[in-house]
Design a protein around this motif. Structure first.
Motif, short mmCIF file in Angstrom:
data_model
loop_
_atom_site.label_atom_id
_atom_site.label_comp_id
_atom_site.label_asym_id
_atom_site.label_seq_id
_atom_site.Cartn_x
_atom_site.Cartn_y
_atom_site.Cartn_z
N SER A 1 30.92 38.31 41.31
CA SER A 1 30.11 36.96 41.26
C SER A 1 30.46 36.51 39.74
O SER A 1 31.01 35.37 39.63
CB SER A 1 28.67 37.10 41.38
N ILE A 2 30.60 37.46 38.87
CA ILE A 2 31.06 36.92 37.49
C ILE A 2 32.48 36.43 37.47
O ILE A 2 32.86 35.40 36.89
CB ILE A 2 30.85 38.09 36.55
N THR A 3 33.29 37.12 38.04
CA THR A 3 34.70 36.78 38.33
C THR A 3 34.90 35.45 38.90
O THR A 3 35.67 34.68 38.54
CB THR A 3 35.43 37.80 39.36
N GLN A 4 34.30 35.12 39.95
CA GLN A 4 34.36 33.97 40.62
C GLN A 4 33.74 32.78 39.68
O GLN A 4 34.23 31.69 39.85
CB GLN A 4 33.26 33.95 42.14
N THR A 5 32.81 33.11 38.96
CA THR A 5 32.09 32.14 38.41
C THR A 5 33.13 31.78 37.17
O THR A 5 33.40 30.53 36.95
CB THR A 5 30.74 32.55 37.69
N ILE A 6 33.85 32.81 36.53
CA ILE A 6 34.84 32.39 35.44
C ILE A 6 36.01 31.65 36.23
O ILE A 6 36.49 30.81 35.60
CB ILE A 6 35.45 33.64 34.91
N GLY A 7 36.31 32.19 37.39
CA GLY A 7 37.55 31.46 37.98
C GLY A 7 37.36 30.02 38.46
O GLY A 7 38.17 29.29 38.42
N SER A 8 36.00 29.69 38.56
CA SER A 8 35.72 28.27 38.90
C SER A 8 35.61 27.38 37.78
O SER A 8 35.39 26.30 38.03
CB SER A 8 34.30 28.43 39.94
N ILE A 9 35.65 27.90 36.56
CA ILE A 9 35.52 27.01 35.40
C ILE A 9 36.81 26.25 35.05
O ILE A 9 37.80 27.00 35.24
CB ILE A 9 35.33 27.73 34.22
N LYS A 10 36.64 24.99 34.97
CA LYS A 10 37.98 24.20 34.66
C LYS A 10 37.96 23.81 33.38
O LYS A 10 37.08 23.69 32.69
CB LYS A 10 37.82 22.78 35.42
N PHE A 11 39.26 24.20 32.64
CA PHE A 11 39.39 24.14 31.43
C PHE A 11 40.23 22.78 31.03
O PHE A 11 41.04 22.51 31.80
CB PHE A 11 40.16 25.15 30.53
#
Length: 64
Positions: A54-64
């Protein structure tokens, strides 16, 4: 699989840096590795894996 392998590699590098830097001695490092090894074979392993996913998915969904 690739993400868990990357995490293992990252943690191994951190462990080596801590040992070589003198922040972590060999004995406690072996205990930490054994703790992780035996923790992976418990019932908590699935919960820990879901948490890390879930942490990996959350970080992956962040748009920079």
């Amino acid at each position: 699989m690739a993400i868990s392998l990357s995490v293992v590699l990252l943690l191994a590098i951190v462990l080596v840096v801590l040992i070589r830097g003198g922040s972590l001695k060999g004995g406690p490092a072996v205990i930490a590795v054994l703790f992780g090894f035996f923790l992976a074979s418990t019932g908590m392993a699935d919960d820990i894996q879901r948490f890390l996913d879930s942490i990996t998915q959350t970080i992956g969904s962040i748009k920079f």
